[in-house]
Design an enzyme around this catalytic site. Structure first.
Site, PDB file in Angstrom:
ATOM      1  N   HIS A 203       0.829  -1.210   0.000  1.00 23.07           N
ATOM      2  CA  HIS A 203       0.000   0.000   0.000  1.00 23.07           C
ATOM      3  C   HIS A 203       0.863   1.259   0.000  1.00 23.07           C
ATOM      4  CE1 HIS A 203      -3.386   2.547   0.410  1.00 23.07           C
ATOM      5  NE2 HIS A 203      -4.176   1.708   1.032  1.00 23.07           N
ATOM      6  N   ASP A 436     -12.020  -5.152 -18.584  1.00 27.02           N
ATOM      7  CA  ASP A 436     -12.287  -6.203 -19.581  1.00 27.02           C
ATOM      8  C   ASP A 436     -10.978  -6.536 -20.276  1.00 27.02           C
ATOM      9  OD1 ASP A 436     -13.118  -7.864 -21.608  1.00 27.02           O
ATOM     10  OD2 ASP A 436     -14.602  -6.488 -22.439  1.00 27.02           O
TER      11      ASP A 436
END
Length: 501
Positions: A203, A436
């Protein structure tokens, strides 16, 4: 013939719907014919293309990055549908590898490492030619529909689809103690019925916004390769200049001192710790936009009834978080009763800094640009009949404060984080379902954190925009099976009660 008033008809319909939802969430998940397992097929490393002209880069951490050195990595799991029959598993894996390499040309710091020297030297991200990302290829005998469903699923199973970051290593340079890899990826194929992509990232290197841009770039490149496009464009390019982050109050110095102190007192947290408790499950709960509006109107109506000022800020996010906060606390009411209802309880979340700093930061800025919000209310208020009102007032007040001055009290971020009972991951504003790779959009997104089993906070919940419902939200909750049953009854029962009130 019995006539039914329109309102009674609507209420009856809502009651049937919520009863079905309640039943659905308590259905036993499909049993698996064989014991669950994940087989590792290949472990490799992916670098930017060999012909990439990328000079070595060293990125200093800003004060937005340093607090995350004290916390486990971000982990996101994406489930995708089965590729078309003409695309074999070998072809899919090959395209994903090639696209990943091309994407790392743009996001090359993620192939690098975090160098953590002893004080007073500062940690920084370093990329050198030849650095790479760890990639694991696996296959599973599991039913992908089971693992990507909304019902309670074993957290152990979900974590088996996520990669572990390589262990920190000692640098040959005597001035650098630890070298920590920043990114690891795991692709798991399910009996040719679909595949998952698990991403684990430090992170301190990147927030959710940056990782979302990286993964969407990877998906876009893969889709272009599948279509055999000779050219693809990704805009905007990542912005690496850290000097754009201003630090007039020397928060970086403050955070570095706190990090150095804790580093000496504690061993660093990593993603290799074993998951505690095989009875822990994760389930997904859906709030439609009408559900969220119903919660909002209930809060406003209750404020009038009990003569409380309404929340200063009552967005869909506030409404949803308030409802979930109260449901979570009441699902473990005995725990909080034993602590005393006069004890303050805390929920924390990340707040975007890109639009709140008061000066321009490119949306493509690479790194962390998020602040920390912590909300407080008494247990007696939250566990009472009007708990959602006090939850909304607390969360709304904190967001309003952050809007006014996002860095007010920033020097307390690290210590305040330790007081949390509940931590909220993710944001419905990040459209993870738009991804996608060329075989169809994501079927399911799961956001997890090693906090889920390391016990730093009592609960970690995740928020994601809904895949199927416009302006809806998906809430990921991690609990024991028994507590999950109680939470489900409170969640579905609470919505039903609001619908018929």
């Amino acid at each position: 013939m019995v006539k039914v008033s329109p309102r009674r008809g609507v209420l009856r319909f809502r009651k049937q719907v919520y009863s079905l939802l309640h039943l659905h969430l308590h259905l036993s998940p499909p049993s698996m014919a064989m014991p669950f397992h994940v087989n590792i097929l290949e472990k490799c490393h992916v670098s930017p293309p060999p012909d990439s002209i990328i000079p070595p880069i060293s990125l200093p951490l800003t004060f937005f990055d340093i607090p995350w050195l004290l916390h486990p990595s971000n982990q996101t799991l994406f489930f995708f549908p089965k590729p078309p029959a003409k695309s074999s598993t070998t072809t899919v894996i090959s395209l994903l590898k090639q696209a990943l390499s091309l994407t790392l040309h743009h996001f090359h710091p993620l192939a690098g490492n975090l160098s953590a020297p002893p004080p007073p030297a500062e940690p920084h991200i370093v990329y050198n030619k030849g650095d790479s990302v760890s990639l694991t290829i696996a296959e599973s005998n599991a039913n992908i529909s089971h693992l990507s469903g909304n019902h309670p699923r074993s957290i152990t199973m979900l974590y088996s689809l996520l990669p572990k970051l390589p262990f920190p290593s000692k640098s040959r340079d005597t001035h650098v103690v630890l070298v920590l890899p920043l990114l690891a990826i795991q692709i798991t194929v399910f009996r040719d019925l679909g595949f998952s992509v698990g991403v684990t990232a430090q992170h301190a290197a990147a927030d959710e916004r940056t990782l979302d841009q990286f993964i969407k770039c990877w998906a876009s490149v893969c889709k272009s390769l599948l279509k055999k496009d000779s050219f693809f464009a990704f805009k905007p390019q990542p912005f690496f200049d850290r000097t754009i982050i201003l630090d007039p109050n020397s928060h970086k110095t403050t955070f570095l001192k706190q990090w150095w102190h804790r580093r000496l007192m504690n061993s660093p947290k990593d993603s290799h710790q074993e998951i505690i408790g095989h009875n822990i499950v994760q389930a997904t709960f859906i709030l439609s936009s009408s559900d969220i509006n119903m919660i909002k109107h209930h809060i406003l109506a209750k404020c009038k009834t009990i003569k409380e000022d309404p929340p200063v800020h009552l967005s869909p996010y506030v409404s949803a978080c308030s409802f979930i906060w109260v449901c979570l606390l009441k699902s473990e009411e005995e725990t909080y009763d034993s602590k005393g209802t006069t004890t303050p309880l805390y929920i924390g979340f990340n707040a975007g800094g890109i639009t709140r700093l008061g000066y321009e930061i490119p949306s493509s800025y690479f790194g962390n640009c998020i602040a920390f919000g912590r909300c407080k209310a008494l247990g007696s208020q939250l566990l009472g009949e009007d708990g959602v009102v006090f939850a909304a007032k607390s969360i709304g007040k904190e967001i309003k404060r952050l809007d006014k001055d996002v860095l007010e009290g920033a020097e307390r971020w690290i210590c305040e984080w330790d007081e949390l009972n509940i931590r909220v991951l993710g944001s419905p504003k990040v459209d993870s379902y738009a991804m996608d790779f060329g075989w169809g959009k994501v079927d399911k997104v799961e956001k997890l954190s090693s906090d889920d089993h390391h016990g730093r906070v009592n609960h970690v919940i995740s928020l994601t925009g809904s895949r199927d419902l416009k302006d809806g939200m998906e809430i990921g909750v991690v609990l024991s099976r028994a507590t999950m049953n109680a939470f489900t009854r409170l969640f579905s029962g609470g919505l039903l009660e609001l619908a018929i009130s």
